[in-house]
Design a protein around this motif. Structure first.
Motif, PDB file in Angstrom:
ATOM      1  N   LEU A  47       0.784  -1.187  -0.038  1.00 40.67           N
ATOM      2  CA  LEU A  47      -0.019   0.136   0.017  1.00 40.67           C
ATOM      3  C   LEU A  47       0.789   1.280  -0.016  1.00 40.67           C
ATOM      4  O   LEU A  47       0.322   2.179  -0.172  1.00 40.67           O
ATOM      5  N   ARG A  48       2.065   1.213   0.131  1.00 41.21           N
ATOM      6  CA  ARG A  48       3.034   2.210  -0.010  1.00 41.21           C
ATOM      7  C   ARG A  48       2.789   3.100  -1.243  1.00 41.21           C
ATOM      8  O   ARG A  48       3.124   2.698  -2.401  1.00 41.21           O
ATOM      9  N   GLY A  49       2.602   4.362  -1.286  1.00 43.09           N
ATOM     10  CA  GLY A  49       2.438   5.167  -2.175  1.00 43.09           C
ATOM     11  C   GLY A  49       0.920   5.085  -2.910  1.00 43.09           C
ATOM     12  O   GLY A  49       0.700   5.594  -3.859  1.00 43.09           O
ATOM     13  N   ARG A  50       0.213   4.246  -2.218  1.00 43.41           N
ATOM     14  CA  ARG A  50      -1.125   4.197  -2.888  1.00 43.41           C
ATOM     15  C   ARG A  50      -2.424   4.512  -2.003  1.00 43.41           C
ATOM     16  O   ARG A  50      -3.438   4.811  -2.582  1.00 43.41           O
ATOM     17  N   ILE A  51      -1.914   4.680  -0.787  1.00 45.78           N
ATOM     18  CA  ILE A  51      -3.070   5.464   0.100  1.00 45.78           C
ATOM     19  C   ILE A  51      -2.431   6.548   0.929  1.00 45.78           C
ATOM     20  O   ILE A  51      -1.239   6.493   1.310  1.00 45.78           O
ATOM     21  N   ASP A  52      -3.346   7.407   1.489  1.00 48.94           N
ATOM     22  CA  ASP A  52      -2.813   8.316   2.518  1.00 48.94           C
ATOM     23  C   ASP A  52      -3.147   7.822   3.804  1.00 48.94           C
ATOM     24  O   ASP A  52      -4.266   7.964   4.262  1.00 48.94           O
ATOM     25  N   PRO A  53      -1.949   7.568   4.390  1.00 44.45           N
ATOM     26  CA  PRO A  53      -2.084   7.097   5.679  1.00 44.45           C
ATOM     27  C   PRO A  53      -2.641   7.960   6.765  1.00 44.45           C
ATOM     28  O   PRO A  53      -3.459   7.317   7.562  1.00 44.45           O
ATOM     29  N   ASN A  59      -9.791   8.628   9.832  1.00 48.19           N
ATOM     30  CA  ASN A  59     -11.143   8.040   9.762  1.00 48.19           C
ATOM     31  C   ASN A  59     -11.419   6.431   9.875  1.00 48.19           C
ATOM     32  O   ASN A  59     -12.583   5.884   9.960  1.00 48.19           O
ATOM     33  N   ASN A  60     -10.494   5.975  10.539  1.00 49.37           N
ATOM     34  CA  ASN A  60     -10.417   4.427  11.054  1.00 49.37           C
ATOM     35  C   ASN A  60     -10.483   4.508  12.481  1.00 49.37           C
ATOM     36  O   ASN A  60      -9.399   4.767  13.274  1.00 49.37           O
ATOM     37  N   PRO A  61     -11.536   3.928  13.201  1.00 45.64           N
ATOM     38  CA  PRO A  61     -11.781   4.011  14.420  1.00 45.64           C
ATOM     39  C   PRO A  61     -10.981   2.954  15.210  1.00 45.64           C
ATOM     40  O   PRO A  61     -10.648   3.159  16.555  1.00 45.64           O
ATOM     41  N   GLN A  62     -10.359   1.957  14.681  1.00 47.52           N
ATOM     42  CA  GLN A  62      -9.487   0.828  15.152  1.00 47.52           C
ATOM     43  C   GLN A  62      -8.295   1.315  15.286  1.00 47.52           C
ATOM     44  O   GLN A  62      -7.232   2.144  14.499  1.00 47.52           O
ATOM     45  N   PRO A  65      -0.890   0.373  14.841  1.00 44.17           N
ATOM     46  CA  PRO A  65       0.561   0.688  14.954  1.00 44.17           C
ATOM     47  C   PRO A  65       1.050   1.800  14.107  1.00 44.17           C
ATOM     48  O   PRO A  65       0.664   1.931  12.860  1.00 44.17           O
ATOM     49  N   LYS A  66       1.808   2.617  14.441  1.00 46.05           N
ATOM     50  CA  LYS A  66       2.503   3.869  13.730  1.00 46.05           C
ATOM     51  C   LYS A  66       3.229   3.284  12.631  1.00 46.05           C
ATOM     52  O   LYS A  66       3.321   4.111  11.560  1.00 46.05           O
ATOM     53  N   GLN A  67       4.043   2.243  12.645  1.00 47.62           N
ATOM     54  CA  GLN A  67       4.771   1.835  11.763  1.00 47.62           C
ATOM     55  C   GLN A  67       3.881   0.865  10.714  1.00 47.62           C
ATOM     56  O   GLN A  67       4.640   0.443   9.768  1.00 47.62           O
ATOM     57  N   CYS A  68       2.533   0.993  10.643  1.00 46.28           N
ATOM     58  CA  CYS A  68       1.989   0.021   9.409  1.00 46.28           C
ATOM     59  C   CYS A  68       0.728   0.907   9.239  1.00 46.28           C
ATOM     60  O   CYS A  68       0.442   2.028   9.581  1.00 46.28           O
ATOM     61  N   ASP A  69       0.255   0.369   8.007  1.00 41.47           N
ATOM     62  CA  ASP A  69      -1.075   0.837   7.461  1.00 41.47           C
ATOM     63  C   ASP A  69      -2.180  -0.346   7.638  1.00 41.47           C
ATOM     64  O   ASP A  69      -2.095  -1.406   7.531  1.00 41.47           O
ATOM     65  N   CYS A  70      -3.367   0.436   8.174  1.00 42.98           N
ATOM     66  CA  CYS A  70      -4.470  -0.270   8.601  1.00 42.98           C
ATOM     67  C   CYS A  70      -5.709  -0.050   7.469  1.00 42.98           C
ATOM     68  O   CYS A  70      -6.600   0.928   7.980  1.00 42.98           O
TER      69      CYS A  70
END
Length: 366
Positions: A47-53, A59-62, A65-70
């Motif tokens: 997802l690197r470069g494909r989404i805006d973390p 917008n994600n209530p869950q 971790p700071k070092q990951c994308d969910c």
């Protein structure tokens, strides 16, 4: 599922060169990873470069971790790949089912990282620095839902023990593996795919692969074998042995297989004098790859074979009897594709009666 995978391929080709470099190491051992969207399986692309973390975090209530994308649309997926991580310091969310850790500098995978991920289904740690003594898999013993474990391109020296019984795919390509941990596969009756290519295996002893009763695809290409290993699981239908140095093939080199269909033996240094005429006497064979060897004559193959690749050899003699022991109304070869390009013969050197033997041939390359 095939259609979904094709869509992923189109997506891959559509990005610019910089993105292609980012994902160039994501071959997952060279065998496509099929996605079942009906089961909620996520994208296998980074997802690197494909989404805006930042947007996703806002917008994600869950907890993420700071070092990951969910990603919201794959709530059980955790993308921590290609971050330059040396270790996993934060506690990972217990909801995680699909964990992507590839493309980092991780040197160990301690028990504490995975112990609470009881619903884990995929664990992908390709392209890291993990050594066998730093891979603590005891925490996975009770992970009954773990189906895929990928650790390609690491520094493993042996096939690990302690893998969960529900595992379906184990991909350990391009490590430094020279041995098997005792009983490594004894509980893996559900394993269908095992990738061990690009390692340092010299032998496979009796019992090393014991337990692999449903194994369909075995890739041991690019190792250090001097002969075809004798103690391979009989259920294997796809056997890849390319890029080894075989002195020859005996009559019984492939005995014991119940339904062998696809056999790859390219770049093995095979010579016609060292290949027994009955070496490929398996009526179940569909495809045989003998390209880029040192063959001087066409080898004897079963009449049921459909695809034969002989390009890049030194063949200067075409024997019709290699394909048909006799020719008649019901006696002919089922060959569809035959590659003879890159050899020492031309189309004009084919004997005139070859068309009666290869009567259903669709393409010949010469």
């Amino acid at each position: 599922m095939a259609l979904l995978f094709f869509g992923a391929l189109v997506l891959l080709c559509g990005f610019d060169g910089a993105w292609a470099l980012v994902i160039s190491d994501m071959d997952y051992g060279g065998v496509p990873l099929w996605i079942n969207r009906l089961l909620g399986e996520p994208s296998v692309l980074s997802l690197r470069g494909r989404i805006d973390p930042a947007w996703f975090r806002a917008n994600n209530p869950q907890v993420c971790p700071k070092q990951c994308d969910c990603p919201i649309h794959w709530p059980t997926s955790l993308y921590c790949d290609h971050r330059g991580l040396e270790n996993i310091t934060e506690r990972l969310p217990q909801r995680t089912q699909y964990l992507f850790l590839q493309g980092n500098n991780i040197s160990s995978l301690p028990y504490s990282v995975l112990a609470n991920l009881t619903g884990l289904r995929w664990l992908i740690i390709d392209n890291n620095q993990i050594k066998s003594d730093k891979l603590e898999l005891a925490s996975l013993q009770n992970h009954t839902q773990l189906h895929y474990f990928f650790a390609n391109h690491n520094h493993l020296t042996s096939v690990p023990a302690g893998l969960p019984a529900g595992l379906k795919q184990l991909r350990l390509a391009n490590n430094r593996i020279s041995s098997f941990s005792p009983g490594a596969f004894q509980d893996l009756q559900n394993l269908t795919l095992l990738l061990l290519q690009g390692n340092r295996l010299r032998t496979i002893a009796e019992g090393d692969l014991k337990g692999l009763v449903q194994l369909n695809l075995l890739d041991i290409s690019g190792n250090m074998f001097s002969a075809v290993p004798r103690h391979l699981p009989p259920a294997v239908q796809q056997l890849y042995l390319s890029n080894n140095s075989f002195s020859g093939l005996d009559k019984d080199s492939f005995e014991g297989f119940l339904d062998l269909k696809y056999l790859r033996l390219s770049h093995c240094g095979l010579q016609s004098s060292g290949v027994h005429p009955q070496a490929f006497n398996h009526s179940s064979l569909v495809e045989l790859d003998l390209s880029y060897n040192k063959l001087t004559t066409t080898p004897t193959v079963p009449t049921t074979l459909q695809y034969l690749y002989l390009e890049g050899n030194k063949i200067q003699e075409f024997n019709v009897t290699s394909f048909c022991r006799e020719v008649g109304p019901l006696s002919y070869s089922r060959m569809k594709i035959l590659r003879l390009d890159g050899n020492r013969m031309t189309y004009n050197q084919l004997p005139p009666d070859w068309v009666y033997c290869l009567r259903v041939l669709q393409r010949i390359y010469i």
